[in-house]
Scaffold this active site. Structure first.
Site, PDB file in Angstrom:
ATOM      1  N   HIS A  11       0.825  -1.213   0.000  1.00 48.19           N
ATOM      2  CA  HIS A  11       0.000   0.000   0.000  1.00 48.19           C
ATOM      3  C   HIS A  11       0.863   1.269   0.000  1.00 48.19           C
ATOM      4  CE1 HIS A  11       1.011   0.834   4.205  1.00 48.19           C
ATOM      5  NE2 HIS A  11       0.891  -0.488   4.402  1.00 48.19           N
ATOM      6  N   GLU A  93      -2.737  -7.077   7.106  1.00 47.75           N
ATOM      7  CA  GLU A  93      -1.457  -6.918   7.797  1.00 47.75           C
ATOM      8  C   GLU A  93      -1.420  -7.777   9.058  1.00 47.75           C
ATOM      9  OE1 GLU A  93       1.555  -6.690   7.983  1.00 47.75           O
ATOM     10  OE2 GLU A  93       2.054  -4.563   7.762  1.00 47.75           O
TER      11      GLU A  93
END
Length: 220
Positions: A11, A93
């Protein structure tokens, strides 16, 4: 039909990347891209377009807000008819537990570095080994998707630094020690796995590595 490429994208820059204090106020999954992060994602879309050309894409996107924002920016570089996408929670994550102030984050960082990144389990959260297990489970879905005749030419994961490292570890059967020598890709950096004539994949992009004093310790 296996895809020509498997592409792993981290990201863009998020609030947490520039201010650890935000973890005391906002859950990790809710962190947003910064203005720079949005621009990085737009640039990554353009670079990805250069790699895949007019090829078709299937995006697997972590459900965290920052990865969803990254995907939306990347997608603007393509015609809507060129890609499909879906949310994939197993690509999220590493879980950091609940809200933590800056001091608590630093304490976790130090403890994880001292114990070993792969095995250390964050209190109320996950170890890298836990993430490895769910990435391994995701591979079952990925391989079933690959068997579909209509599967696109490119499989793209929009995910996180730790998850990318563990995806590579699982895919290439790297040891724990080899994993510990890897560093996160930069924000919006992507790594490309290219299919060979025999159906196997080569890592066309060299992952970031770091030299460590003890040979197994990894930066946090």
């Amino acid at each position: 039909m296996k895809p020509k490429r498997i592409i792993l994208i981290r990201h863009g820059e998020s609030e947490g990347n520039i201010d650890k204090g935000v973890y005391a106020r906002k859950p990790d999954y809710a962190l947003l891209l910064t203005e720079l992060g949005h621009r990085q994602a737009q640039g990554t879309g353009s670079r990805l377009r250069e790699v895949v050309g007019n090829g078709s894409l299937r995006f697997y996107v972590s459900p965290h807000f920052r990865t969803r924002q990254t995907f939306r920016e990347i997608a603007t570089a393509f015609n809507e008819s060129q890609f499909c996408h879906g949310e994939e929670p197993r690509l999220r994550e590493q879980e950091w537990g609940h809200l933590r102030d800056r001091e608590s984050c630093d304490t976790v960082d130090q403890a994880r570095d001292a114990y070993g990144t792969f095995y250390y389990r964050i209190p109320d959260g996950e170890s890298a080994a836990d993430v490895y297990d769910r990435v391994s489970d995701f591979f079952g879905t990925l391989f079933r998707d690959f068997e579909k005749e209509s599967f696109p030419e490119n499989a793209v994961m929009v995910t996180h630094g730790m998850t990318i490292r563990l995806f590579l570890m699982r895919w290439f059967h790297w040891t724990v020690e080899e994993f510990e020598q890897l560093s996160n890709p930069h924000n919006c950096e992507f790594l490309v796995l290219e299919q060979r004539a025999d159906g196997r994949y080569d890592l066309a992009s060299e992952p970031r590595r770091r030299e460590t004093k003890h040979g197994w310790r990894l930066e946090t």
